[in-house]
Enzyme design. Structure first.
Site, PDB file in Angstrom:
ATOM      1  N   HIS A   1      -3.908  -9.646  -0.603  1.00  0.00           N
ATOM      2  CA  HIS A   1      -4.092  -8.234  -0.253  1.00  0.00           C
ATOM      3  C   HIS A   1      -4.973  -8.028   0.978  1.00  0.00           C
ATOM      4  O   HIS A   1      -4.610  -7.289   1.886  1.00  0.00           O
ATOM      5  CB  HIS A   1      -4.660  -7.448  -1.433  1.00  0.00           C
ATOM      6  CG  HIS A   1      -4.697  -5.976  -1.176  1.00  0.00           C
ATOM      7  ND1 HIS A   1      -3.554  -5.225  -0.972  1.00  0.00           N
ATOM      8  CD2 HIS A   1      -5.733  -5.107  -1.043  1.00  0.00           C
ATOM      9  CE1 HIS A   1      -3.879  -3.968  -0.747  1.00  0.00           C
ATOM     10  NE2 HIS A   1      -5.208  -3.865  -0.774  1.00  0.00           N
TER      11      HIS A   1
ATOM     12  N   ASN B   1      -7.031  -3.817  -4.246  1.00  0.00           N
ATOM     13  CA  ASN B   1      -8.279  -3.197  -4.690  1.00  0.00           C
ATOM     14  C   ASN B   1      -8.050  -1.911  -5.479  1.00  0.00           C
ATOM     15  O   ASN B   1      -8.844  -1.564  -6.363  1.00  0.00           O
ATOM     16  CB  ASN B   1      -9.208  -2.918  -3.496  1.00  0.00           C
ATOM     17  CG  ASN B   1      -8.567  -2.051  -2.435  1.00  0.00           C
ATOM     18  OD1 ASN B   1      -7.555  -2.443  -1.843  1.00  0.00           O
ATOM     19  ND2 ASN B   1      -9.127  -0.884  -2.179  1.00  0.00           N
TER      20      ASN B   1
ATOM     21  N   HIS C   1      -3.740  -3.832   2.553  1.00  0.00           N
ATOM     22  CA  HIS C   1      -5.116  -3.335   2.623  1.00  0.00           C
ATOM     23  C   HIS C   1      -5.384  -2.448   3.840  1.00  0.00           C
ATOM     24  O   HIS C   1      -5.893  -1.349   3.703  1.00  0.00           O
ATOM     25  CB  HIS C   1      -6.088  -4.515   2.587  1.00  0.00           C
ATOM     26  CG  HIS C   1      -7.471  -4.160   2.148  1.00  0.00           C
ATOM     27  ND1 HIS C   1      -7.730  -3.226   1.171  1.00  0.00           N
ATOM     28  CD2 HIS C   1      -8.690  -4.640   2.552  1.00  0.00           C
ATOM     29  CE1 HIS C   1      -9.037  -3.155   0.978  1.00  0.00           C
ATOM     30  NE2 HIS C   1      -9.644  -3.986   1.809  1.00  0.00           N
ATOM     31  N   VAL C   2      -5.058  -2.927   5.029  1.00  0.00           N
ATOM     32  CA  VAL C   2      -5.237  -2.138   6.245  1.00  0.00           C
ATOM     33  C   VAL C   2      -3.993  -1.274   6.434  1.00  0.00           C
ATOM     34  O   VAL C   2      -2.874  -1.786   6.480  1.00  0.00           O
ATOM     35  CB  VAL C   2      -5.450  -3.042   7.473  1.00  0.00           C
ATOM     36  CG1 VAL C   2      -5.547  -2.211   8.744  1.00  0.00           C
ATOM     37  CG2 VAL C   2      -6.701  -3.883   7.287  1.00  0.00           C
ATOM     38  N   HIS C   3      -4.186   0.026   6.585  1.00  0.00           N
ATOM     39  CA  HIS C   3      -3.058   0.960   6.613  1.00  0.00           C
ATOM     40  C   HIS C   3      -2.483   1.068   8.028  1.00  0.00           C
ATOM     41  O   HIS C   3      -2.490   2.129   8.663  1.00  0.00           O
ATOM     42  CB  HIS C   3      -3.478   2.316   6.073  1.00  0.00           C
ATOM     43  CG  HIS C   3      -3.972   2.246   4.662  1.00  0.00           C
ATOM     44  ND1 HIS C   3      -4.693   3.248   4.063  1.00  0.00           N
ATOM     45  CD2 HIS C   3      -3.844   1.267   3.719  1.00  0.00           C
ATOM     46  CE1 HIS C   3      -4.993   2.898   2.819  1.00  0.00           C
ATOM     47  NE2 HIS C   3      -4.482   1.700   2.584  1.00  0.00           N
TER      48      HIS C   3
ATOM     49  N   TYR D   1      -2.415   4.252  -6.318  1.00  0.00           N
ATOM     50  CA  TYR D   1      -3.592   4.982  -5.821  1.00  0.00           C
ATOM     51  C   TYR D   1      -4.056   6.039  -6.823  1.00  0.00           C
ATOM     52  O   TYR D   1      -4.622   7.066  -6.455  1.00  0.00           O
ATOM     53  CB  TYR D   1      -3.321   5.612  -4.455  1.00  0.00           C
ATOM     54  CG  TYR D   1      -3.286   4.586  -3.356  1.00  0.00           C
ATOM     55  CD1 TYR D   1      -4.391   4.352  -2.536  1.00  0.00           C
ATOM     56  CD2 TYR D   1      -2.146   3.803  -3.137  1.00  0.00           C
ATOM     57  CE1 TYR D   1      -4.360   3.397  -1.538  1.00  0.00           C
ATOM     58  CE2 TYR D   1      -2.113   2.842  -2.142  1.00  0.00           C
ATOM     59  CZ  TYR D   1      -3.223   2.640  -1.349  1.00  0.00           C
ATOM     60  OH  TYR D   1      -3.197   1.684  -0.369  1.00  0.00           O
TER      61      TYR D   1
ATOM     62  N   ASP E   1      -1.825  -2.682  -3.916  1.00  0.00           N
ATOM     63  CA  ASP E   1      -2.129  -1.249  -3.894  1.00  0.00           C
ATOM     64  C   ASP E   1      -0.867  -0.456  -4.208  1.00  0.00           C
ATOM     65  O   ASP E   1      -0.067  -0.149  -3.316  1.00  0.00           O
ATOM     66  CB  ASP E   1      -2.755  -0.821  -2.573  1.00  0.00           C
ATOM     67  CG  ASP E   1      -4.233  -1.202  -2.475  1.00  0.00           C
ATOM     68  OD1 ASP E   1      -4.752  -1.807  -3.432  1.00  0.00           O
ATOM     69  OD2 ASP E   1      -4.853  -0.895  -1.454  1.00  0.00           O
TER      70      ASP E   1
ATOM     71  N   ASP F   1       0.828  -1.208   0.000  1.00  0.00           N
ATOM     72  CA  ASP F   1       0.000   0.000   0.000  1.00  0.00           C
ATOM     73  C   ASP F   1       0.867   1.264   0.000  1.00  0.00           C
ATOM     74  O   ASP F   1       0.649   2.183   0.780  1.00  0.00           O
ATOM     75  CB  ASP F   1      -0.933  -0.014   1.214  1.00  0.00           C
ATOM     76  CG  ASP F   1      -1.896  -1.189   1.199  1.00  0.00           C
ATOM     77  OD1 ASP F   1      -3.104  -0.957   1.063  1.00  0.00           O
ATOM     78  OD2 ASP F   1      -1.444  -2.344   1.316  1.00  0.00           O
TER      79      ASP F   1
ATOM     80  N   HIS G   1     -11.431  -2.005   7.283  1.00  0.00           N
ATOM     81  CA  HIS G   1     -11.538  -3.234   6.472  1.00  0.00           C
ATOM     82  C   HIS G   1     -11.770  -4.482   7.321  1.00  0.00           C
ATOM     83  O   HIS G   1     -11.406  -5.594   6.917  1.00  0.00           O
ATOM     84  CB  HIS G   1     -10.307  -3.422   5.592  1.00  0.00           C
ATOM     85  CG  HIS G   1     -10.092  -2.330   4.594  1.00  0.00           C
ATOM     86  ND1 HIS G   1     -11.086  -1.887   3.755  1.00  0.00           N
ATOM     87  CD2 HIS G   1      -8.993  -1.583   4.302  1.00  0.00           C
ATOM     88  CE1 HIS G   1     -10.614  -0.912   2.982  1.00  0.00           C
ATOM     89  NE2 HIS G   1      -9.355  -0.708   3.298  1.00  0.00           N
TER      90      HIS G   1
END
Length: 474
Positions: free
Chosen positions: A324, A239, A361-363, A205, A202, A173, A334
């Site tokens: 992801h 995503n 996915h999770v920041h 962006y 990711d 990400d 999420h």
């Protein structure tokens, strides 16, 4: 006829004691409460770096190759996919390469592609696979033949073997903010040098900009070139790669990603670039697709069902999965999004003793205990994760530094399956030593390059299935 036997009180007591000992042993994984880091970073969205930032600079010269990046080109690491973009005209898709910087005696020819996305037209995207490379060898390569020549280098992995040491960087990400730049710089300066990046999805962006501004795909690739042109990045689709925008007339999911990032999926019998496998050093790496169908009878399901039994742990002891959307996540962000995929595949991960699962996915950052949740049926109510030494450690590392900012709201109390969690940006390094031991460390951006905010010794599930050892936690 089967006869029942009566049980003496002494035997019953002994059996009860045995059960108690086993129960205590099973719970010992959770004997130390998980830790939520006390480190607090100011939660804020950070904008993408301006288009004229130095890290996005277009290389000088007519039709100079830009956005150069490499990834593994076949299953065993004896091939490399070289990719780049030319803007002025298509130019040459040739790659010159060799083991001497001043004598590039070999050449390989690739192909060039372009695509349109709404009001954007891409440059010429070149992909060339260099084959029949020697293992554990430094190669120099050049692109831009006939216009502006640019030279780079890479080192092929050692031939796969059970005690081959190898070091992986792990990033997810990333995006292209000032925090992203800090993450990449931190990784590059890490004294434990990663040889390959495992990227858990990711990328640019671009879809967070009006009209999915595809210029941001170009800037991102120029930004990561400083690493991705010299060591392979192993790609996982997230995503933000979907780019499905019917309101713009764009109804083909993953269109920019598919044109820009090629992977060797056919080498592992996959029918899609979103799930595939490679061998690298003593590791067998399986990439899965959180946003492609994975239900029973789907192509991804059938491929993974056939793939896992193929892994030879005598050749590649370390079995690592990249995906992801995390399966174990105690962040409100999420939360539970990976649950259906976990329900489909987790029993296989336990059966085949997967060592580690990396997700994004999770920041934020989170590391789990070794747990599984495969006993549940609709009737038995056994829906809580339990200690399981045949299960992977699940690591969420979607903390590269993207435009959406940190995920700071965590579920309370901290679940027993969660060993360590922190809302900070950073990266990790997995240093595989041999068939039994690997050292892992996560580095937050705010620390010195050698500081390990979370670390542990991994013990291989196939060759040394003892409880892992936490080395240090800050």
């Amino acid at each position: 006829m089967r006869h029942s036997r009566s049980t003496s009180p002494a035997a019953a007591a002994a059996a009860a004691a045995t059960v108690l000992v086993l129960a205590i042993a099973a719970l010992s994984v959770f004997c130390e409460a998980g830790k939520t880091s006390a480190f607090v970073r100011k939660a804020e969205k950070t904008p993408d770096m301006p288009l004229d930032s130095d890290v996005f600079r277009v290389p000088p010269g007519y039709n100079a190759p830009q956005q150069v990046h490499i990834t593994q080109g076949n299953h065993d690491g004896s091939a490399m996919i070289v990719s780049w973009v030319t803007e002025d005209e298509v130019g040459s898709s040739l790659v010159l390469y060799g083991t001497s910087e001043n004598h590039l005696e070999f050449k390989a020819k690739g192909k060039a592609y372009t695509y349109r996305f709404y009001n954007y037209t891409s440059g010429y995207i070149h992909h060339c696979t260099i084959k029949h490379l020697k293992h554990d060898t430094k190669y120099y390569y050049a692109v831009g033949i006939g216009h502006t020549l640019r030279k780079f280098w890479f080192t092929t992995p050692p031939k796969a073997g059970p005690d081959v040491p190898y070091t992986f960087g792990i990033i997810g990400d990333l995006g292209q903010t000032s925090d992203s730049n800090m993450t990449l710089s931190h990784y590059e300066l890490n004294p434990t040098k990663g040889q390959t990046v495992l990227y858990v999805g990711d990328l640019s962006y671009a879809d967070d900009h009006p009209n999915h501004d595809n210029v941001r795909w170009d800037t991102w690739a120029r930004f990561v070139e400083r690493s991705a042109a010299y060591q392979p990045w192993i790609w996982t689709a997230g995503n933000h790669e979907i780019d499905f925008a019917p309101e713009l007339g764009e109804t083909r999911p993953f269109k920019p990603y598919n044109y820009r990032y090629h992977v060797p999926y056919k080498a592992s019998g996959s029918t899609s670039p979103f799930w595939y496998s490679i061998k690298r050093g003593s590791a067998y790496i399986i990439v899965l697709a959180s946003y492609s169908a994975y239900g029973k009878y789907t192509p991804q399901y059938q491929w993974l069902e056939a793939e896992l039994p193929k892994v030879n742990r005598s050749e590649t002891p370390w079995l690592i999965v990249l995906l992801h959307s995390p399966w174990y996540n105690s962040n409100d962000y999420h939360y539970m999004e990976g649950e259906s995929m976990r329900a489909m595949f987790e029993a296989w991960f336990v059966k085949y003793k997967v060592d580690i699962v990396f997700a994004g996915h999770v920041h934020a950052y989170e590391r789990s205990e070794r747990v599984s949740n495969i006993a549940y049926t609709i009737a038995n109510g056994l829906c809580s994760p339990v200690p399981d030494q045949s299960a992977p450690v699940y690591i969420t590392i979607g903390d590269g530094g993207n435009i959406e900012g940190l995920a700071t709201i965590m579920t309370e109390p901290q679940p027993a399956y969660s060993a360590y969690r922190e809302a900070s940006f950073g990266h990790a390094v997995l240093d595989v030593k041999n068939r039994t031991h690997a050292y892992y460390a996560w580095h937050r951006n705010q620390d010195g390059c050698a500081v390990e905010a979370d670390s542990m010794w991994f013990f291989n599930r196939f060759w040394h299935p003892a409880p892992d050892s936490s080395a240090s936690v800050r």
